[in-house]
Design an enzyme around this catalytic site. Structure first.
Site, short mmCIF file in Angstrom:
data_model
loop_
_atom_site.label_atom_id
_atom_site.label_comp_id
_atom_site.label_asym_id
_atom_site.label_seq_id
_atom_site.Cartn_x
_atom_site.Cartn_y
_atom_site.Cartn_z
N GLU A 171 -10.12 -0.23 -6.02
CA GLU A 171 -9.16 -1.00 -5.24
C GLU A 171 -9.80 -2.28 -4.74
O GLU A 171 -10.89 -2.26 -4.15
CB GLU A 171 -8.66 -0.16 -4.06
CG GLU A 171 -7.48 -0.73 -3.35
CD GLU A 171 -6.83 0.28 -2.42
OE1 GLU A 171 -5.82 -0.11 -1.79
OE2 GLU A 171 -7.30 1.41 -2.29
N CYS B 85 -4.69 5.97 -4.57
CA CYS B 85 -4.05 4.66 -4.46
C CYS B 85 -2.60 4.83 -4.90
O CYS B 85 -2.33 5.06 -6.08
CB CYS B 85 -4.76 3.62 -5.33
SG CYS B 85 -4.01 1.99 -5.27
N CYS C 267 0.86 -1.18 0.00
CA CYS C 267 0.00 0.00 0.00
C CYS C 267 0.89 1.23 0.00
O CYS C 267 1.55 1.53 1.01
CB CYS C 267 -0.94 0.01 1.20
SG CYS C 267 -2.06 1.44 1.22
N HIS D 222 -1.95 -4.92 -10.50
CA HIS D 222 -2.75 -3.85 -11.09
C HIS D 222 -2.98 -4.10 -12.57
O HIS D 222 -2.08 -4.58 -13.27
CB HIS D 222 -2.05 -2.50 -10.93
CG HIS D 222 -2.07 -1.98 -9.53
ND1 HIS D 222 -3.03 -1.10 -9.07
CD2 HIS D 222 -1.25 -2.22 -8.48
CE1 HIS D 222 -2.80 -0.82 -7.80
NE2 HIS D 222 -1.72 -1.50 -7.42
N GLY E 211 -1.43 2.14 -7.23
CA GLY E 211 -2.10 2.34 -8.51
C GLY E 211 -1.44 3.44 -9.32
O GLY E 211 -1.28 3.32 -10.55
#
Length: 271
Positions: free
Chosen positions: A202, A211, A76, A153, A214
Site C-alpha cells: 500500500e 486492503c 480506504c 491500483h 486493493g
C-alpha cells in the site's frame, strides 16, 4: 487540548479515527497525522481517519484519510467498514475518491464503493496505454492491469503470490514515474472461479495485512479478464472479503470491522 480517538481495524488493517463532526479540533496537518500514526512514538496505525461535516450537503458526513507517512489519499475500503460500525447506521459518506454508501452488518459492514474507472488518465498513468494488460514489467511481475476504485491500483496475476518479493518490488513500483500519484501494488493468485488470494503493498504504508480497495480493484481486474465470476471471495493475509461487481456497475464490498480500544491524547504532543 485533550482529544478523544477510537482505534479500530479491518482484518488487521488498523486505523485511528478522530470524529470532528461537531467541530473543535485544530487543523490536522500531514505532519500531525504522521506523528499520530507512528508506531513507536505515536498511537500507531496504517491510516488516520478524520470525520467531518460535509458542508455541501451531498452526504451525511465526510471521511478524510491519511496514510501512515502523513500523505492524504482518496479512499480506504477497510476504514469505510470501520466507520460504518462506529456510526452505527446506514450513511452516505463523501471521500476525495467519490461518494460511498455504508451499511452496518453483523460484525462489520457492506460498502458500496462506487464505480470503477479504467481509462489511463483516470488511474492516472503518465502516458496512454491499455490498462487491462499493460505492456510493462518489473522483474518477474509483468503485464498488470490498472483500476481506479477511488484510489489507484495496479494488479499482477501470478501462479503463487506468496513467493513474490513484494517488500522489494512494491516500493519500486509505487514510486515508478509511470504513476504520477504513486500506486498501490497488488499481487494475486486465482484459486478458482470464485476465490482469489491477494497480497498488497500500500502506497504510504507498505506491506499490509488487508486492503479493501486493493481487494476491490483486484476482483474487478480479474473479472474484466474473464478469470472469475462477478461475486468472489478475496483472501488477504488478515482474512477474507466478499467483492461483487453488480450489473449496474457498482462495487460492493462486505467484510468485518473491529473496535480495538478508545483513548485520549494531548494534541500539542504531536503538533
Amino acid at each position: 487540548m485533550r482529544v478523544s480517538f477510537t482505534k479500530m481495524h479491518g482484518l488487521g488493517n488498523d486505523f485511528v479515527i478522530l470524529d470532528n463532526r461537531n467541530g473543535g479540533l485544530p487543523e490536522l496537518t500531514n505532519a500531525v497525522a504522521a506523528a499520530l500514526a507512528n508506531r513507536t512514538t505515536g498511537i500507531g496505525c496504517d491510516q488516520l481517519i478524520l470525520l467531518e461535516n460535509d458542508e455541501s450537503g451531498d452526504s451525511d458526513f465526510r471521511m478524510r484519510i491519511f496514510n501512515a507517512d502523513g500523505s492524504e489519499v482518496e479512499a480506504c475500503g477497510n476504514a469505510s467498514r470501520a466507520v460504518a460500525l462506529l456510526h452505527g447506521e446506514s450513511a452516505r459518506v463523501a471521500t476525495d475518491g467519490g461518494l460511498i454508501a455504508l451499511e452496518p452488518a453483523e460484525g462489520g459492514a457492506r460498502v458500496d464503493m462506487g464505480t470503477p474507472r479504467f481509462e489511463w488518465q483516470d488511474i492516472p498513468l503518465a502516458y496512454a496505454m491499455d490498462t487491462l494488460s499493460m505492456p510493462v514489467a518489473w522483474g518477474p511481475l509483468e503485464n498488470p492491469a490498472a483500476v481506479n476504485v477511488g484510489n489507484p491500483h495496479v494488479i499482477f496475476f501470478t501462479d503463487d503470490t506468496d513467493v513474490v518479493e513484494l517488500d522489494v518490488l512494491g516500493p519500486e513500483i509505487e514510486h515508478d514515474p509511470l504513476f504520477p500519484d504513486r500506486i498501490n501494488v497488488n499481487v494475486a493468485t486465482i484459486e478458482d472461479r470464485t476465490n482469489i488470494r491477494l497480497r498488497v503493498w500500500e502506497r504510504g504504508v507498505g506491506l499490509t495485512r488487508a486492503c479493501g480497495t486493493g481487494a476491490c480493484a483486484t476482483a474487478i481486474a480479474a473479472m474484466r479478464r474473464g478469470l472469475v465470476e462477478r461475486n468472489v471471495t478475496v483472501a488477504l493475509p488478515g482474512g477474507p472479503l466478499q467483492i461483487e461487481w453488480t450489473k449496474d456497475n457498482r462495487i460492493l464490498m462486505t467484510g468485518p470491522a473491529t473496535l480495538s480500544f478508545v483513548g485520549t491524547f494531548e494534541w500539542s504532543d504531536f503538533a
